[in-house]
Design a protein around this motif. Sequence first.
Motif: not given
Length: 137
Positions: A5-6, A14, A16-17, A20-21, A28-29, A71, A75
């Motif tokens: 997701e990055s 960027r 994004n888990s 979140f996606s 972007s998260e 969050t 990551h």
Amino acid sequence: MNTPESQTTQHIERLNSPAFSRLGLPFSEIVRMGDTLYLSGQMGTLPGTLTLAPGGMQAQAQQTMENIKSTLEAHGYSMDHIVKCTVMLADMKDWPAFNEIYKRFFTAPYPARSAFGANGLAMGGQLEIDVIASARR
């Protein structure tokens, strides 16, 4: 940390888990640039939803701080990586109550912080917090 997701562009990553996606939001998260993480503003939404935590400012503040923590952890980071918080409150009268909740998530020395009153936060929220953190592990 690179995940499916990055997205990386010229030293900008960027992150994004998956949770979140799935929300389909147009930002972007987290954005990582060099050794710095920029977290998009966090609100007191229930995990995986765009629904604010019921119970007013204190419940939303607690949930906002939990959202920041989860969050970062999604990551590979922690609250200890935070260097700066910017707090936007719908009502500055809530400042003392917010501080009590905020202090539950940090120990001295605290991150740098600024705060201001804001009119018209997204979704009618009582507060929003954005965070800058160190990407160094």
